[in-house]
Design a protein around this motif. Structure first.
Motif, short mmCIF file in Angstrom:
data_model
loop_
_atom_site.label_atom_id
_atom_site.label_comp_id
_atom_site.label_asym_id
_atom_site.label_seq_id
_atom_site.Cartn_x
_atom_site.Cartn_y
_atom_site.Cartn_z
N HIS A 37 0.67 -1.23 -0.26
CA HIS A 37 0.34 0.21 0.25
C HIS A 37 1.10 1.02 -0.21
O HIS A 37 0.27 2.73 -0.66
CB HIS A 37 -1.02 -0.15 1.36
N LEU A 41 -0.59 3.35 -2.95
CA LEU A 41 -0.65 4.36 -2.38
C LEU A 41 -0.15 5.71 -2.52
O LEU A 41 -0.90 7.07 -2.46
CB LEU A 41 -1.54 4.54 -1.90
N SER A 45 1.12 6.96 -6.49
CA SER A 45 -0.24 7.60 -6.73
C SER A 45 0.56 9.09 -6.67
O SER A 45 -0.04 10.11 -7.87
CB SER A 45 -1.15 7.06 -6.01
N HIS A 72 -5.63 12.81 1.18
CA HIS A 72 -4.10 11.29 0.70
C HIS A 72 -3.89 11.66 2.06
O HIS A 72 -3.29 10.81 2.82
CB HIS A 72 -4.23 11.59 -0.71
N THR A 105 -8.91 8.02 2.82
CA THR A 105 -7.67 8.00 1.67
C THR A 105 -8.37 7.48 0.10
O THR A 105 -8.41 8.77 -1.01
CB THR A 105 -6.79 6.45 0.99
#
Length: 123
Positions: A37, A41, A45, A72, A105
């Motif tokens: 993750h 993320l 990302s 985020h 998130t």
């Protein structure tokens, strides 16, 4: 905002690589979900968002861009720390923190997608 996103993503990359190295050395792969993750993320990302915000400054200046940035970057650390503690301490009480962080998130990512759909225009 673009540069901040890229710098934050680099920190996630460093943390996830160090975590991956520790898991490899110890042969303890319980934290694979945290590692994955943070890479997806955090590193990937946020880097891509930073590049988009750099090349299309209107995205970073929009309200939805600011909402994305904050949600985020508040939600992801809450989710990662909670997930790490959930796995490390094997205490289900940290599942609520992971769920809250995940939700925050996802709301940030919804703002990002909205931002792209509404504010991204060809020059």
């Amino acid at each position: 905002m673009a540069i901040k996103l890229i710098k934050i993503s680099a920190l996630y990359f460093l943390i996830s690589v160090v975590l991956g190295l520790i898991m490899s050395i110890t042969h303890d792969y319980r934290f694979t979900p945290v590692h994955v993750h943070m890479n997806l993320l955090g590193w990937t990302s946020l880097t891509l968002a930073g590049i988009l915000y750099y090349h299309f400054p209107a995205l970073g200046q929009s309200l939805s861009g600011k909402i994305h940035f904050w949600l985020h970057n508040i939600g992801l650390p809450i989710m990662m720390i909670s997930l790490f503690l959930l796995l490390y301490l094997e205490n289900d009480a940290f599942g609520m923190g992971a769920a809250i962080g995940s939700t925050v998130t996802v709301l940030g990512i919804i703002a990002f997608v909205w931002n792209i759909c509404v504010n991204l225009k060809a020059s």
